[in-house]
Motif scaffolding. Structure first.
Motif, PDB file in Angstrom:
ATOM      1  N   UNK A 123       2.408  55.259  24.651  1.00 35.72           N
ATOM      2  CA  UNK A 123       2.734  55.442  23.237  1.00 35.72           C
ATOM      3  C   UNK A 123       3.987  54.675  22.834  1.00 35.72           C
ATOM      4  N   UNK A 124       4.879  54.400  23.767  1.00 36.86           N
ATOM      5  CA  UNK A 124       6.028  53.544  23.457  1.00 36.86           C
ATOM      6  C   UNK A 124       5.540  52.139  23.123  1.00 36.86           C
ATOM      7  N   UNK A 125       4.530  51.672  23.828  1.00 36.16           N
ATOM      8  CA  UNK A 125       3.950  50.357  23.532  1.00 36.16           C
ATOM      9  C   UNK A 125       3.275  50.363  22.160  1.00 36.16           C
ATOM     10  N   UNK A 126       2.640  51.464  21.806  1.00 42.30           N
ATOM     11  CA  UNK A 126       2.025  51.597  20.481  1.00 42.30           C
ATOM     12  C   UNK A 126       3.108  51.532  19.407  1.00 42.30           C
ATOM     13  N   UNK A 127       4.199  52.257  19.610  1.00 44.99           N
ATOM     14  CA  UNK A 127       5.297  52.254  18.647  1.00 44.99           C
ATOM     15  C   UNK A 127       5.868  50.850  18.464  1.00 44.99           C
ATOM     16  N   UNK A 128       6.066  50.136  19.554  1.00 48.18           N
ATOM     17  CA  UNK A 128       6.583  48.761  19.476  1.00 48.18           C
ATOM     18  C   UNK A 128       5.642  47.856  18.689  1.00 48.18           C
ATOM     19  N   UNK A 129       4.345  47.991  18.947  1.00 51.82           N
ATOM     20  CA  UNK A 129       3.367  47.151  18.241  1.00 51.82           C
ATOM     21  C   UNK A 129       3.321  47.489  16.751  1.00 51.82           C
ATOM     22  N   UNK A 130       3.390  48.771  16.425  1.00 50.10           N
ATOM     23  CA  UNK A 130       3.399  49.170  15.013  1.00 50.10           C
ATOM     24  C   UNK A 130       4.666  48.696  14.320  1.00 50.10           C
ATOM     25  N   UNK A 131       5.797  48.800  14.993  1.00 49.91           N
ATOM     26  CA  UNK A 131       7.074  48.331  14.455  1.00 49.91           C
ATOM     27  C   UNK A 131       6.956  46.854  14.074  1.00 49.91           C
ATOM     28  N   UNK A 132       6.462  46.042  14.988  1.00 41.73           N
ATOM     29  CA  UNK A 132       6.328  44.600  14.725  1.00 41.73           C
ATOM     30  C   UNK A 132       5.353  44.338  13.580  1.00 41.73           C
ATOM     31  N   UNK A 133       4.252  45.059  13.545  1.00 43.07           N
ATOM     32  CA  UNK A 133       3.260  44.859  12.485  1.00 43.07           C
ATOM     33  C   UNK A 133       3.818  45.250  11.118  1.00 43.07           C
ATOM     34  N   UNK A 134       4.569  46.335  11.068  1.00 45.26           N
ATOM     35  CA  UNK A 134       5.163  46.766   9.804  1.00 45.26           C
ATOM     36  C   UNK A 134       6.239  45.792   9.338  1.00 45.26           C
ATOM     37  N   UNK A 135       6.981  45.217  10.259  1.00 48.00           N
ATOM     38  CA  UNK A 135       7.965  44.190   9.886  1.00 48.00           C
ATOM     39  C   UNK A 135       7.263  42.983   9.277  1.00 48.00           C
TER      40      UNK A 135
END
Length: 189
Positions: A123-135
């Motif tokens: 889930x940390x990897x999911x959070x990182x991917x979502x962070x980048x996508x939202x940016x």
């Protein structure tokens, strides 16, 4: 004998789940799984890296799938709306794939500290991917990070509720329910 046994992956998964539930995850070996499935260690290795992978197979695709869904969301949506849209779409697809064994899998993960840690790492990897996508959608770094973490919390809450009662509501409805609960809680502060 055919080189690839038909249904081998499903047989291995079902054998592993049954053994994990019967003896506990930590007490089961790959040899026991392959013996119960009537297959070889080599066959096991074709489908799974290790016994944890039986429970987490395919989860490495989740971060990219969610990030892609955020990117593909309607440009008129706010970052949070795009996030919820992505969680609903990807979650509904995931729910169909994991439905047959979701409750068993969750019970096994809940019973093992090692598996819980693996889940947190995923889930940390999911959070990182979502962070980048939202940016990439224009959210500022602090906002993107906050929304990504909130998205993971909504995803996990919705999934847990869906696992408890898979026939009561679609996964996407559980996402909206969790998001609405969060919004209501924030309105009351």
């Amino acid at each position: 004998m055919p080189r690839w046994e038909q249904g081998a992956e499903d047989r291995l998964r079902e054998a592993a789940l049954a053994l994990f539930l019967e003896y506990g995850y930590e007490n089961v070996t790959v040899a026991q799984i392959t013996e119960r499935a009537g297959l070889t260690r080599r066959t096991f290795s074709r489908y799974f890296a290790d016994k944890r992978d039986v429970l987490f197979a395919g989860s490495d695709q989740l971060p990219a799938a969610l990030a892609d869904a955020v990117a593909e969301a309607d440009a008129a949506l706010t970052p949070f709306e795009a996030l919820l849209d992505a969680l609903e779409k990807v979650g509904d697809v995931l729910a169909v794939r994991v439905a047959p064994h979701a409750a068993q899998r969750q019970a096994i993960v809940d019973s093992s500290t090692e598996l819980q840690e693996r889940g947190r790492t995923k889930f940390a990897a999911v959070s990182d991917a979502l962070d980048a996508a939202l940016r990439r959608r224009g959210a500022t770094p602090p906002t993107a990070g906050l929304l990504a973490d909130v998205g993971v919390a909504v995803f996990r809450t919705a999934f847990a509720r869906w696992v408890d009662e898979p026939d009561a509501a679609a996964y996407s409805a559980r996402v909206r329910e969790a998001a609405d609960e969060l919004a209501h809680a924030l309105d009351r502060r």
